[in-house]
Design a protein around this motif. Structure first.
Motif, PDB file in Angstrom:
ATOM      1  N   GLU A  86       0.829  -1.205   0.000  1.00 26.08           N
ATOM      2  CA  GLU A  86       0.000   0.000   0.000  1.00 26.08           C
ATOM      3  C   GLU A  86       0.865   1.257   0.000  1.00 26.08           C
ATOM      4  O   GLU A  86       0.512   2.257  -0.607  1.00 26.08           O
ATOM      5  CB  GLU A  86      -0.923  -0.001   1.220  1.00 26.08           C
ATOM      6  CG  GLU A  86      -1.924   1.139   1.204  1.00 26.08           C
ATOM      7  CD  GLU A  86      -2.998   1.000   2.267  1.00 26.08           C
ATOM      8  OE1 GLU A  86      -3.806   1.923   2.397  1.00 26.08           O
ATOM      9  OE2 GLU A  86      -3.011  -0.030   2.958  1.00 26.08           O
ATOM     10  N   SER A  89       3.432   1.493  -3.838  1.00 24.96           N
ATOM     11  CA  SER A  89       2.368   1.006  -4.709  1.00 24.96           C
ATOM     12  C   SER A  89       2.768   1.018  -6.174  1.00 24.96           C
ATOM     13  O   SER A  89       3.707   1.702  -6.593  1.00 24.96           O
ATOM     14  CB  SER A  89       1.108   1.848  -4.505  1.00 24.96           C
ATOM     15  OG  SER A  89       1.381   3.215  -4.724  1.00 24.96           O
ATOM     16  N   GLU A 119      -1.066  -7.841   0.404  1.00 20.51           N
ATOM     17  CA  GLU A 119      -2.085  -7.224   1.248  1.00 20.51           C
ATOM     18  C   GLU A 119      -2.027  -7.718   2.678  1.00 20.51           C
ATOM     19  O   GLU A 119      -2.759  -7.238   3.545  1.00 20.51           O
ATOM     20  CB  GLU A 119      -3.481  -7.496   0.685  1.00 20.51           C
ATOM     21  CG  GLU A 119      -3.874  -8.955   0.673  1.00 20.51           C
ATOM     22  CD  GLU A 119      -5.304  -9.164   0.226  1.00 20.51           C
ATOM     23  OE1 GLU A 119      -5.976  -8.159  -0.081  1.00 20.51           O
ATOM     24  OE2 GLU A 119      -5.752 -10.312   0.186  1.00 20.51           O
ATOM     25  N   TYR A 421     -11.881   3.111  -9.001  1.00 21.32           N
ATOM     26  CA  TYR A 421     -11.533   2.295  -7.839  1.00 21.32           C
ATOM     27  C   TYR A 421     -12.235   0.946  -7.837  1.00 21.32           C
ATOM     28  O   TYR A 421     -11.688  -0.045  -7.394  1.00 21.32           O
ATOM     29  CB  TYR A 421     -11.874   3.059  -6.548  1.00 21.32           C
ATOM     30  CG  TYR A 421     -11.270   4.444  -6.518  1.00 21.32           C
ATOM     31  CD1 TYR A 421      -9.909   4.619  -6.307  1.00 21.32           C
ATOM     32  CD2 TYR A 421     -12.059   5.570  -6.720  1.00 21.32           C
ATOM     33  CE1 TYR A 421      -9.349   5.888  -6.295  1.00 21.32           C
ATOM     34  CE2 TYR A 421     -11.514   6.842  -6.704  1.00 21.32           C
ATOM     35  CZ  TYR A 421     -10.156   6.996  -6.503  1.00 21.32           C
ATOM     36  OH  TYR A 421      -9.598   8.248  -6.508  1.00 21.32           O
ATOM     37  N   LYS A 477     -11.983  -4.817  -0.650  1.00 22.01           N
ATOM     38  CA  LYS A 477     -11.390  -3.590  -0.133  1.00 22.01           C
ATOM     39  C   LYS A 477     -11.213  -2.578  -1.263  1.00 22.01           C
ATOM     40  O   LYS A 477     -10.795  -2.932  -2.365  1.00 22.01           O
ATOM     41  CB  LYS A 477     -10.039  -3.875   0.517  1.00 22.01           C
ATOM     42  CG  LYS A 477     -10.142  -4.625   1.838  1.00 22.01           C
ATOM     43  CD  LYS A 477      -8.766  -4.838   2.443  1.00 22.01           C
ATOM     44  CE  LYS A 477      -8.859  -5.548   3.783  1.00 22.01           C
ATOM     45  NZ  LYS A 477      -7.514  -5.771   4.377  1.00 22.01           N
ATOM     46  N   ILE A 478     -11.534  -1.329  -0.975  1.00 22.57           N
ATOM     47  CA  ILE A 478     -11.434  -0.247  -1.952  1.00 22.57           C
ATOM     48  C   ILE A 478     -10.430   0.764  -1.419  1.00 22.57           C
ATOM     49  O   ILE A 478     -10.629   1.355  -0.358  1.00 22.57           O
ATOM     50  CB  ILE A 478     -12.802   0.423  -2.170  1.00 22.57           C
ATOM     51  CG1 ILE A 478     -13.833  -0.628  -2.593  1.00 22.57           C
ATOM     52  CG2 ILE A 478     -12.704   1.539  -3.195  1.00 22.57           C
ATOM     53  CD1 ILE A 478     -15.261  -0.171  -2.425  1.00 22.57           C
ATOM     54  N   LYS A 479      -9.341   0.944  -2.146  1.00 24.60           N
ATOM     55  CA  LYS A 479      -8.266   1.827  -1.684  1.00 24.60           C
ATOM     56  C   LYS A 479      -8.490   3.235  -2.222  1.00 24.60           C
ATOM     57  O   LYS A 479      -8.461   3.461  -3.425  1.00 24.60           O
ATOM     58  CB  LYS A 479      -6.910   1.291  -2.159  1.00 24.60           C
ATOM     59  CG  LYS A 479      -6.613  -0.101  -1.637  1.00 24.60           C
ATOM     60  CD  LYS A 479      -5.364  -0.658  -2.286  1.00 24.60           C
ATOM     61  CE  LYS A 479      -5.156  -2.111  -1.902  1.00 24.60           C
ATOM     62  NZ  LYS A 479      -4.008  -2.705  -2.615  1.00 24.60           N
ATOM     63  N   LYS A 481      -6.510   5.732  -1.311  1.00 24.85           N
ATOM     64  CA  LYS A 481      -5.281   6.357  -0.831  1.00 24.85           C
ATOM     65  C   LYS A 481      -5.005   7.697  -1.498  1.00 24.85           C
ATOM     66  O   LYS A 481      -4.629   8.662  -0.844  1.00 24.85           O
ATOM     67  CB  LYS A 481      -4.105   5.402  -1.060  1.00 24.85           C
ATOM     68  CG  LYS A 481      -2.765   5.955  -0.611  1.00 24.85           C
ATOM     69  CD  LYS A 481      -1.649   4.987  -0.944  1.00 24.85           C
ATOM     70  CE  LYS A 481      -0.297   5.584  -0.603  1.00 24.85           C
ATOM     71  NZ  LYS A 481       0.820   4.702  -1.012  1.00 24.85           N
ATOM     72  N   THR A 512     -14.227   1.277   7.716  1.00 27.71           N
ATOM     73  CA  THR A 512     -12.776   1.425   7.515  1.00 27.71           C
ATOM     74  C   THR A 512     -12.003   0.391   8.326  1.00 27.71           C
ATOM     75  O   THR A 512     -10.775   0.416   8.338  1.00 27.71           O
ATOM     76  CB  THR A 512     -12.311   2.836   7.917  1.00 27.71           C
ATOM     77  OG1 THR A 512     -12.667   3.075   9.293  1.00 27.71           O
ATOM     78  CG2 THR A 512     -12.961   3.898   7.045  1.00 27.71           C
ATOM     79  N   GLN A 554      -8.021   6.488   2.852  1.00 27.02           N
ATOM     80  CA  GLN A 554      -8.297   5.285   3.632  1.00 27.02           C
ATOM     81  C   GLN A 554      -8.676   4.113   2.717  1.00 27.02           C
ATOM     82  O   GLN A 554      -8.930   4.286   1.531  1.00 27.02           O
ATOM     83  CB  GLN A 554      -9.445   5.558   4.616  1.00 27.02           C
ATOM     84  CG  GLN A 554      -9.169   6.710   5.575  1.00 27.02           C
ATOM     85  CD  GLN A 554     -10.302   6.925   6.556  1.00 27.02           C
ATOM     86  OE1 GLN A 554     -10.526   6.110   7.449  1.00 27.02           O
ATOM     87  NE2 GLN A 554     -11.019   8.021   6.399  1.00 27.02           N
ATOM     88  N   THR A 555      -8.686   2.942   3.305  1.00 21.95           N
ATOM     89  CA  THR A 555      -9.177   1.749   2.621  1.00 21.95           C
ATOM     90  C   THR A 555     -10.532   1.402   3.214  1.00 21.95           C
ATOM     91  O   THR A 555     -10.665   1.286   4.439  1.00 21.95           O
ATOM     92  CB  THR A 555      -8.209   0.567   2.798  1.00 21.95           C
ATOM     93  OG1 THR A 555      -6.960   0.897   2.185  1.00 21.95           O
ATOM     94  CG2 THR A 555      -8.760  -0.693   2.146  1.00 21.95           C
TER      95      THR A 555
END
Length: 589
Positions: A86, A89, A119, A421, A477-479, A481, A512, A554-555
């Protein structure tokens, strides 16, 4: 990017007939003479050598240097791990590789790159990284049974574990996991088994703060020995000591000192009365001891010829208290049995091959894609891992997955396309990486299901009856960032139910801190940007735009919840909810 190409073709035109023919063919007036190389549908999968190359490219080193020593270490780790993370990346470092591999491709080129991403352990395993391992001791059995002399649990006493764990860890938060080790018998104790419980055993220091004239059980260390025949000695604990006047067993035999091998420095437990006037313990009765050079071992009991085994069990704190750990995604969730540690003569497992051997022996009829979670004592404390049966063997999930990211040439340079995303049509594509979890079924087999013609559908109405159900459709999970203004949209159709209760039953949730279980994750309800469809037809309507910018950096995990268990609602008719064309992305320019 074309300058070098032009030079190349000019040279060819001057020195080679074949190149002259090329220009002859392209100077007829009906073809654009410019030379372009646009590849709109490229795909590429990173090789092992590519990861090492990424870490050595100077442009990447310069970029990491700007962010400090840690960024440089993370860049170097890409080469050794052969994976991105993360913080290190793909969108940061792959563009330089693409520039190196494909320097002459033109604006408009679009390439989907497959790469490895680390991950870490799954969300189901995460709670076990802070799990506590605890072995019941004599005082714990006494607290559970409210009697002395029964040092095992049974089916009837299992309910008392909830109360015991509340006392043991009073500040535990929801989701906390404890792996409890204890002696277990399937048979209940005989009425004659055990005796009236005395107060908890106290260390000498604890007792000396508030001495009284009642009988107590003490523990401490054997100090100066006054008599090896009658067991007269000082009981020592920290700065406190007290003279023990004689020592006998339960039958009153006071000449047991030598036969038991008690010596100075031994840890010892005794019962007796403290005589404040003489400042000594009198009528002392031996309970147990362990020599200073030999660590105490948990006793094994076989009272009344019962079969008593040492077992390890997983408990988790929920809203309902401490309960046996379960997870519907798992075929098996268990603590590694004690006999495995004994078989390898270890108190902790350092090589997961031992657990894999246990799985093969214990589950010979495993089915493909079954997931097995095993909690165990590792060299650094309690932990857990997951194995997936691949149809041939149990494969440890290492925390590495394959991801795909798109890259494109813009303004003559490669860059990552990170504005999308999550995108799925559902219709004709299946559930993708979404999962479903049922909290309440009221006799049904499912709430959510996939239908190729309609997408994801949820209903609590089956066989002419409405049911109180609670089912979740959960995203991967949706990043977010590097998100700036992430938005979510989808199309949905709704029929039946009623306009008053449908908005209470249907919701979009976000978290989250996804734990792998909807009941232990902390959720926030997202307000619907527009009203739900009226419930009168099967027409798909846009959801409106959900603004997710509050979660930038955030993720997150998003879930669609269908919950007709809401109190005070009329379930005479409940709706069918259909969802398709889900998109989470930055708004188009």
């Amino acid at each position: 990017m074309k300058k070098i190409q032009y030079i190349f073709f000019v040279i060819c035109g001057l020195g080679a007939v074949s190149c002259s023919n090329y220009f002859d063919e392209h100077q007829l007036g009906n073809v654009d003479p410019s030379v372009t190389d646009i590849r709109p549908n490229m795909t590429y999968e990173l090789t092992e050598n590519d990861y090492a190359k990424i870490a050595k490219l100077q442009v990447n080193i310069d970029s990491a240097t700007l962010h400090g020593e840690q960024a440089l270490e993370e860049l170097a780790a890409i080469a050794t791990e052969k994976a991105f993370t993360e913080t290190a990346s793909a969108d940061m470092y792959v563009p330089a590789l693409m520039q190196n591999l494909f320097p002459y491709l033109d604006n408009g080129t679009f390439c989907e790159v497959t790469y490895r991403y680390r991950e870490g352990k799954s969300a189901r395993v995460q709670p076990f990284t802070t799990a506590t391992g605890y072995t019941l001791e004599t005082k714990d059995y006494e607290a559970i049974w409210q009697k002395r002399g029964i040092e095992y649990l049974t089916p009837a006493s299992a309910d008392s574990v909830n109360t015991f764990l509340k006392t043991l860890i009073p500040t535990a938060k929801i989701g906390k996991i404890v792996v409890l080790s204890y002696n277990y018998s399937a048979n209940e104790p005989d009425p004659s088994e055990g005796s009236e419980m005395l107060p908890y055993a106290l260390s000498l220091s604890q007792f000396m703060q508030f001495p009284d004239d009642k009988e107590h059980e003490f523990y401490g260390v054997v100090g100066t020995i006054k008599s090896t025949i009658y067991g007269r000695f000082y009981l020592v604990d920290g700065q406190d000591s007290v003279y023990v006047y004689g020592l006998a067993n339960e039958e009153g035999n006071n000449k047991i000192w030598k036969s038991l091998g008690i010596g100075k420095g031994d840890s010892i437990r005794i019962r007796g009365f403290y005589n404040a006037e003489k400042e000594q313990i009198v009528n002392a009765v031996y309970v147990s001891h362990s020599p200073a050079s030999i660590p105490a071992r948990a006793p094994r009991y076989a009272a009344n010829n019962k079969q008593i085994n040492k077992v390890n069990t997983i408990y988790q704190l929920t809203d309902e208290g401490w309960v046996l750990y379960t997870n519907e995604d798992l075929k098996v969730a268990e603590a590694l049995p004690q006999h495995v540690y004994e078989a390898v003569d270890e108190t902790a497992i350092s090589d997961t091959k031992t657990i894999e051997k246990y799985l093969r022996i214990t589950y010979p009829y495993a089915k493909e894609d079954d997931i097995y979670l095993i909690a165990y004592r590792g060299v650094n404390g309690m932990t857990a891992d997951e194995w997936i049966y691949d149809g041939n063997d149990f494969v440890l999930t290492t925390g590495y997955i394959n991801e795909v990211m798109s890259f494109q040439v813009k303004n003559d340079i490669w860059m990552a396309n990170i504005s999308t995303y999550l995108q799925t049509k559902f219709v004709g594509e299946g559930v993708g990486k979404f999962i479903m979890q049922n909290v309440a079924l009221d006799g049904l087999s499912y709430v959510w299901r996939y239908q190729a013609l309609y997408g994801m559908t949820a209903s609590g109405y089956v066989s002419g009856a409405a049911h109180k159900v609670d089912g979740w459709l959960i995203s991967p999970k949706i990043k977010l960032k590097k998100a700036k203004q992430p938005q979510m949209t989808y199309d949905n159709a709704l029929k039946f139910g009623n306009a008053t209760d449908n908005p209470k039953w249907l919701s979009v949730m976000i978290t989250t801190n996804w734990t792998g279980d909807v009941t232990t994750s902390e959720w926030t309800k997202l307000p619907f940007p527009e009203e739900l469809p009226p419930g009168t037809d099967w027409v798909f309507r846009p959801s409106g735009v959900f603004d997710l910018s509050a979660y930038n950096g955030q993720t997150v995990v998003i879930a669609f919840r269908y919950d007709t268990t809401v109190e005070g609602t009329d379930i005479t008719s409940v709706p069918t909810w259909e969802i398709q064309n889900l998109l989470i992305a930055e708004p188009e320019e």
